[in-house]
Design an enzyme around this catalytic site. Sequence first.
Site, PDB file in Angstrom:
ATOM      1  N   SER A   1      -1.598  27.196  -5.628  1.00 54.41           N
ATOM      2  CA  SER A   1      -1.244  28.597  -5.870  1.00 54.41           C
ATOM      3  C   SER A   1      -1.748  29.084  -7.226  1.00 54.41           C
ATOM      4  O   SER A   1      -1.813  30.286  -7.462  1.00 54.41           O
ATOM      5  CB  SER A   1       0.278  28.779  -5.809  1.00 54.41           C
ATOM      6  OG  SER A   1       0.767  28.321  -4.576  1.00 54.41           O
TER       7      SER A   1
ATOM      8  N   SER B   1      13.113   5.992 -13.818  1.00 55.31           N
ATOM      9  CA  SER B   1      12.010   6.732 -14.426  1.00 55.31           C
ATOM     10  C   SER B   1      11.902   8.138 -13.833  1.00 55.31           C
ATOM     11  O   SER B   1      11.774   9.123 -14.560  1.00 55.31           O
ATOM     12  CB  SER B   1      10.721   5.950 -14.217  1.00 55.31           C
ATOM     13  OG  SER B   1       9.616   6.768 -14.382  1.00 55.31           O
ATOM     14  N   SER B   2      11.979   8.224 -12.500  1.00 53.33           N
ATOM     15  CA  SER B   2      11.835   9.526 -11.849  1.00 53.33           C
ATOM     16  C   SER B   2      12.972  10.466 -12.216  1.00 53.33           C
ATOM     17  O   SER B   2      12.759  11.655 -12.449  1.00 53.33           O
ATOM     18  CB  SER B   2      11.839   9.376 -10.328  1.00 53.33           C
ATOM     19  OG  SER B   2      10.675   8.758  -9.915  1.00 53.33           O
TER      20      SER B   2
ATOM     21  N   GLU C   1      11.874  13.284  -0.210  1.00 57.35           N
ATOM     22  CA  GLU C   1      10.805  12.596  -0.937  1.00 57.35           C
ATOM     23  C   GLU C   1       9.423  13.106  -0.494  1.00 57.35           C
ATOM     24  O   GLU C   1       8.518  13.277  -1.296  1.00 57.35           O
ATOM     25  CB  GLU C   1      10.930  11.086  -0.698  1.00 57.35           C
ATOM     26  CG  GLU C   1       9.725  10.256  -1.105  1.00 57.35           C
ATOM     27  CD  GLU C   1       9.520  10.177  -2.608  1.00 57.35           C
ATOM     28  OE1 GLU C   1      10.478  10.469  -3.344  1.00 57.35           O
ATOM     29  OE2 GLU C   1       8.405   9.838  -3.027  1.00 57.35           O
TER      30      GLU C   1
ATOM     31  N   TYR D   1       8.692  16.040   0.461  1.00 62.15           N
ATOM     32  CA  TYR D   1       8.443  17.341  -0.169  1.00 62.15           C
ATOM     33  C   TYR D   1       8.252  17.189  -1.667  1.00 62.15           C
ATOM     34  O   TYR D   1       7.544  17.983  -2.279  1.00 62.15           O
ATOM     35  CB  TYR D   1       9.566  18.314   0.174  1.00 62.15           C
ATOM     36  CG  TYR D   1       9.506  18.661   1.648  1.00 62.15           C
ATOM     37  CD1 TYR D   1       8.500  19.502   2.115  1.00 62.15           C
ATOM     38  CD2 TYR D   1      10.360  18.091   2.561  1.00 62.15           C
ATOM     39  CE1 TYR D   1       8.375  19.779   3.458  1.00 62.15           C
ATOM     40  CE2 TYR D   1      10.250  18.360   3.907  1.00 62.15           C
ATOM     41  CZ  TYR D   1       9.251  19.202   4.364  1.00 62.15           C
ATOM     42  OH  TYR D   1       9.124  19.455   5.688  1.00 62.15           O
TER      43      TYR D   1
ATOM     44  N   HIS E   1      14.803  13.388  12.087  1.00 57.91           N
ATOM     45  CA  HIS E   1      13.634  13.485  12.975  1.00 57.91           C
ATOM     46  C   HIS E   1      12.713  12.269  12.816  1.00 57.91           C
ATOM     47  O   HIS E   1      11.799  12.095  13.603  1.00 57.91           O
ATOM     48  CB  HIS E   1      12.869  14.804  12.780  1.00 57.91           C
ATOM     49  CG  HIS E   1      12.176  14.960  11.469  1.00 57.91           C
ATOM     50  ND1 HIS E   1      12.095  16.151  10.807  1.00 57.91           N
ATOM     51  CD2 HIS E   1      11.523  14.080  10.693  1.00 57.91           C
ATOM     52  CE1 HIS E   1      11.422  15.990   9.678  1.00 57.91           C
ATOM     53  NE2 HIS E   1      11.066  14.747   9.583  1.00 57.91           N
ATOM     54  N   HIS E   2      12.972  11.454  11.792  1.00 57.93           N
ATOM     55  CA  HIS E   2      12.250  10.181  11.691  1.00 57.93           C
ATOM     56  C   HIS E   2      12.884   9.136  12.607  1.00 57.93           C
ATOM     57  O   HIS E   2      12.409   8.010  12.674  1.00 57.93           O
ATOM     58  CB  HIS E   2      12.302   9.664  10.254  1.00 57.93           C
ATOM     59  CG  HIS E   2      11.633  10.577   9.274  1.00 57.93           C
ATOM     60  ND1 HIS E   2      10.304  10.470   8.969  1.00 57.93           N
ATOM     61  CD2 HIS E   2      12.099  11.618   8.558  1.00 57.93           C
ATOM     62  CE1 HIS E   2       9.983  11.411   8.080  1.00 57.93           C
ATOM     63  NE2 HIS E   2      11.053  12.128   7.825  1.00 57.93           N
TER      64      HIS E   2
ATOM     65  N   HIS F   1       0.843  -1.206   0.000  1.00 57.53           N
ATOM     66  CA  HIS F   1       0.000   0.000   0.000  1.00 57.53           C
ATOM     67  C   HIS F   1       0.875   1.252   0.000  1.00 57.53           C
ATOM     68  O   HIS F   1       0.692   2.154  -0.817  1.00 57.53           O
ATOM     69  CB  HIS F   1      -0.931   0.004   1.214  1.00 57.53           C
ATOM     70  CG  HIS F   1      -1.551   1.334   1.516  1.00 57.53           C
ATOM     71  ND1 HIS F   1      -2.498   1.905   0.706  1.00 57.53           N
ATOM     72  CD2 HIS F   1      -1.329   2.231   2.517  1.00 57.53           C
ATOM     73  CE1 HIS F   1      -2.850   3.086   1.205  1.00 57.53           C
ATOM     74  NE2 HIS F   1      -2.146   3.319   2.298  1.00 57.53           N
TER      75      HIS F   1
ATOM     76  N   THR G   1       6.693  27.124   5.671  1.00 61.16           N
ATOM     77  CA  THR G   1       5.400  26.487   5.411  1.00 61.16           C
ATOM     78  C   THR G   1       4.275  27.409   5.867  1.00 61.16           C
ATOM     79  O   THR G   1       3.263  27.571   5.181  1.00 61.16           O
ATOM     80  CB  THR G   1       5.308  25.134   6.133  1.00 61.16           C
ATOM     81  OG1 THR G   1       6.521  24.417   5.900  1.00 61.16           O
ATOM     82  CG2 THR G   1       4.144  24.328   5.624  1.00 61.16           C
TER      83      THR G   1
ATOM     84  N   ASP H   1       6.809  21.346 -26.680  1.00 66.25           N
ATOM     85  CA  ASP H   1       6.772  20.005 -26.089  1.00 66.25           C
ATOM     86  C   ASP H   1       7.788  19.984 -24.946  1.00 66.25           C
ATOM     87  O   ASP H   1       8.397  21.006 -24.644  1.00 66.25           O
ATOM     88  CB  ASP H   1       7.108  18.931 -27.134  1.00 66.25           C
ATOM     89  CG  ASP H   1       6.530  17.570 -26.750  1.00 66.25           C
ATOM     90  OD1 ASP H   1       6.797  17.114 -25.626  1.00 66.25           O
ATOM     91  OD2 ASP H   1       5.786  16.978 -27.561  1.00 66.25           O
TER      92      ASP H   1
ATOM     93  N   TRP I   1       6.941   0.043   3.998  1.00 63.12           N
ATOM     94  CA  TRP I   1       7.464   0.788   2.834  1.00 63.12           C
ATOM     95  C   TRP I   1       8.802   1.427   3.157  1.00 63.12           C
ATOM     96  O   TRP I   1       9.548   1.812   2.273  1.00 63.12           O
ATOM     97  CB  TRP I   1       6.459   1.832   2.342  1.00 63.12           C
ATOM     98  CG  TRP I   1       6.550   3.158   3.031  1.00 63.12           C
ATOM     99  CD1 TRP I   1       5.927   3.526   4.184  1.00 63.12           C
ATOM    100  CD2 TRP I   1       7.300   4.307   2.598  1.00 63.12           C
ATOM    101  NE1 TRP I   1       6.253   4.816   4.508  1.00 63.12           N
ATOM    102  CE2 TRP I   1       7.089   5.319   3.554  1.00 63.12           C
ATOM    103  CE3 TRP I   1       8.126   4.573   1.514  1.00 63.12           C
ATOM    104  CZ2 TRP I   1       7.691   6.586   3.452  1.00 63.12           C
ATOM    105  CZ3 TRP I   1       8.722   5.828   1.425  1.00 63.12           C
ATOM    106  CH2 TRP I   1       8.497   6.815   2.388  1.00 63.12           C
TER     107      TRP I   1
ATOM    108  N   ARG J   1       1.657   1.592  15.174  1.00 67.74           N
ATOM    109  CA  ARG J   1       1.267   1.398  13.785  1.00 67.74           C
ATOM    110  C   ARG J   1       1.697   0.010  13.319  1.00 67.74           C
ATOM    111  O   ARG J   1       2.461  -0.669  13.990  1.00 67.74           O
ATOM    112  CB  ARG J   1       1.897   2.481  12.900  1.00 67.74           C
ATOM    113  CG  ARG J   1       3.407   2.428  12.850  1.00 67.74           C
ATOM    114  CD  ARG J   1       4.000   3.656  12.197  1.00 67.74           C
ATOM    115  NE  ARG J   1       3.865   3.600  10.739  1.00 67.74           N
ATOM    116  CZ  ARG J   1       4.713   4.209   9.900  1.00 67.74           C
ATOM    117  NH1 ARG J   1       5.728   4.903  10.362  1.00 67.74           N
ATOM    118  NH2 ARG J   1       4.530   4.126   8.607  1.00 67.74           N
TER     119      ARG J   1
ATOM    120  N   HIS K   1      13.150  12.056   3.494  1.00 61.67           N
ATOM    121  CA  HIS K   1      12.524  13.319   3.853  1.00 61.67           C
ATOM    122  C   HIS K   1      12.336  14.246   2.660  1.00 61.67           C
ATOM    123  O   HIS K   1      11.232  14.730   2.442  1.00 61.67           O
ATOM    124  CB  HIS K   1      13.164  14.019   5.048  1.00 61.67           C
ATOM    125  CG  HIS K   1      12.166  14.983   5.586  1.00 61.67           C
ATOM    126  ND1 HIS K   1      11.141  14.590   6.401  1.00 61.67           N
ATOM    127  CD2 HIS K   1      11.933  16.274   5.297  1.00 61.67           C
ATOM    128  CE1 HIS K   1      10.328  15.612   6.606  1.00 61.67           C
ATOM    129  NE2 HIS K   1      10.790  16.652   5.953  1.00 61.67           N
TER     130      HIS K   1
ATOM    131  N   LYS L   1       3.584  30.160   3.411  1.00 58.68           N
ATOM    132  CA  LYS L   1       2.758  29.743   2.276  1.00 58.68           C
ATOM    133  C   LYS L   1       1.276  29.767   2.641  1.00 58.68           C
ATOM    134  O   LYS L   1       0.445  30.286   1.901  1.00 58.68           O
ATOM    135  CB  LYS L   1       3.161  28.346   1.787  1.00 58.68           C
ATOM    136  CG  LYS L   1       4.582  28.284   1.258  1.00 58.68           C
ATOM    137  CD  LYS L   1       4.802  27.129   0.326  1.00 58.68           C
ATOM    138  CE  LYS L   1       4.118  27.325  -0.982  1.00 58.68           C
ATOM    139  NZ  LYS L   1       4.843  28.182  -1.917  1.00 58.68           N
TER     140      LYS L   1
END
Lengths: 374, 531
Positions: free
Chosen positions: B274, B175-176, B261, B263, B308-309, B82, B334, B111, B147, B456, B259, B337
């Site tokens: 925006s 790909s990315s 990732e 963002y 921080h993770h 998931h 943040t 293009d 994950w 979790r 991290h 924004k």
Amino acid sequence: MRARLLHWALILLLPAIHAADVSAEYGLNMPRGVTDVSHSVYDLHMTIFWICVAIGVVVFGVMFYSIFKHRKSKGAVAAQFHESTTVEVLWTIVPVIILVAMAWPATKTLIEMYDTADSEVDIKVTGYQWKWRYEYLGTGVDFFSNLSTPKDEIYNAKEKNENYLLEVDNELVVPINKKIRFLITANDVIHSWWVPDFAVKKDAIPGFINESWTRINEPGIYRGQCTELCGKDHGFMPIVVRAVEEDEYQSWIIAKQEEAKAEAALAKLTFTLEEQMVRGEEVYNTNCAACHQANGAGIPPAFPALKASAIALGPVDKHIEVVVNGVAGSAMQAYGGQLSDVDMAAVITYERNAWGNDTGDNVSAKDIVEFKKK
Amino acid sequence: MSATAETAIENTHSDEHHGPAKGIARWLFTTNHKDIGSMYLWFSFIMFLLGGCMALTIRAELFQPGLQLIEPEFFNQMTTLHGLIMVFGAVMPAFVGLANWMIPLMVGAPDMALPRMNNWSFWILPFAFSLLVSTLFMEGGAPNFGWTFYAPLSTTYAPDTVTYFIFGVHMMGISSIMGAINVIATILNMRAPGMTLMKMPLFVWTWLITAFLLIAVMPVLAGVVTMMLMDVHFGTSFFNAAGGGDPVLFQHIFWFFGHPEVYIMILPAFGVVSQIIPTFSRKPLFGYHSMVYAVGSIAILSFIVWAHHMFTVGMPLFGELFFMYATMLIAVPTGVKVFNWIATMFRGSLTFETPMLFSIAFVVLFTIGGFSGLMLAIAPSDFQYHDTYFVVAHFHYVLVPGAIFGIFAAVYYWLPKWCGRMYSEALGKWHFWLSFVGMNLAFFPMHFLGLAGMPRRIPDYALQFADFNQISTVGAFMFGSTQLLFLYLVIKAIRSGEPATDQVWESAEGLEWTIPSPAPYHTFSTPPEVK
């Protein structure tokens, strides 16, 4: 008119009041805990929570004001302003000030949590797939703590008791008002040892020894769980701590030491096959059934079957070797350091005679001792 | 010489009337940014439904205490797939799809800069995900280590299918990276004359910054899975303590990718919102410059907050403090924004078409996710929140009403431009309100569960967690089934919607609204002039 407003306000508030009333039962918030550190953590949590609420009220207040007042359907005409250096500098600096104010108490609490010096009781906590081991350093007390909830409750065959999944066979017993230091590590994968009431959560990592500490203010039973995904039974390795008065703790330590001596004495006795099977089944269900299953069928390919297996029907020495030393690179642990020689002999005997594995072999504690000497 | 002449002749003949190829070949060999954008979007929607089914399997098992439907092994496979499918299969490709469609239209380019590589970037993805999902049908089952695939659970103790997972991740990464290179090359080289960097629409800006983040961190992910591969198959001990390795090293490398990732998944949504809020407020975006600088600062800060993770892994005190302060600092840009979006709405002339509804919900609910993020930044409190449902609530609040509502808003906003037809506003509003209620029912109670002590990634839980889990499951099924309505209304719009005008929205601004609806197969063959 006013009376009617009040009436409606009360009706709307009722669920909120009700919710506050039963919050203890449902658990809406973090527990305040039973240590000075857990109180500080709780206070930090509530402070930052109310700061967020206050910011939310202001920010969302302005937003909803615009949504209601400045809508086109009410004939609002858009202003065309699109910058204001003053406002932008202001809402950059104000949050910085709030954050600094928040960082100060957080730093103080963190420094306190990291001060593991001058402990009075040292307990080594080791995470295994899927149980905890507690060694009281310097006393010789050393035992495993397994989930004691019966399978029937988990699979809904029986009604669940109130401590469902939060109960163990051997609790961690500790004295109150003493500084207890936990030395936390793991045997296989990463686990995490968490008791919410102490605000102690530390990862148990193979090859590392992490430190944490607590000083409990009130006697009681405190429950926690493993909080790092550690495989199949991650949800089934709870922690139960019983905090008692100092003298009760001392007599418990002595009782545990006596128990260990009695266990060692058993190694000299011989048992009949029937006696071995009874003891062996108990040991098997606690230590082996999670993977190899109670019926010996396993969950191949990760966890092989024991029923009609080459190991259980083959030479006794090979069987002992697998159980004592484990299988490197697999989930099969080395049980040599976990089970007493008597339990080891019983469980091997059980595996060689249960589920139609009728070898008739009766492995004794002496065989185990001899194997370990080799 | 003759070749040059031929090219010259061909060039005089090819113009915007040159249409797409016929049949399947159009999609297999296309180098057209619009076709590729559409394929990315459909692919991501299929992945969204697949990952969603897995989420519903998880929620169904958690409806009651006890094990009813699935065994713990399978439960762990579901949580793992998931997460992987939603992150790499649904959210990221959806934003790449939006970038493909919109960036050339917004900067006035004909293009993407590298159209053939663009085709390859997309066509890698179906293979990568087939490889990943096929593990479900293999002996030993799919990856079951979450994950975040922490070693040594994902190396020494992993099922054999971990190798398929590693190759799948490698392909997604390739790909990315190619997609990101393409975005950067397009934005930096192909803007219409007069469009300086500080005149670019914010969606283009956020994607430019996102693309740099992707190029910086996807190789790190590739590195960490390669180290796993070595540990699993070639006897190294990067993460194996018994061989002198370090399991915590894995987490440092993973989160150095992980991290930024996070963002990568939210910055393009910032860009979308925006664009949309000014349109439906009929008022220019407040503080354009500070918006750009805020996105830049968030991107830079994202590289120095990864640990921080890992507050509970036993870092030294100094490390904890550093990562706590750095993380708290992210709240500042943040906040800027959020304040700017609200200042844009303030004294505007607001209407509430579906894209605006999703954008407003984005601002409110993403801010709630930001608040719980701020709470998680406080290291001592994080010891209580870490790896509980509080964290699950937090990241679903920033990803579902954050990234996914951002994608929905973008689709409603630009769909009329893509297919030349309007969606049904009534169905759009139903989709919004059902998603909004369902999503909050599913994820809000998780805050309470986490604070009350539910870890979790557990398939079964103690009795005091039963009520909130039940509510959460009901909400999840409501949110999930609502997405079929979305599918229906999009297909209905494409086949039989009211014709859309070129302008589509009354006060929308930008180059994409100057071309006809639907956008012709080739646009901006002659660059527009931006004043």
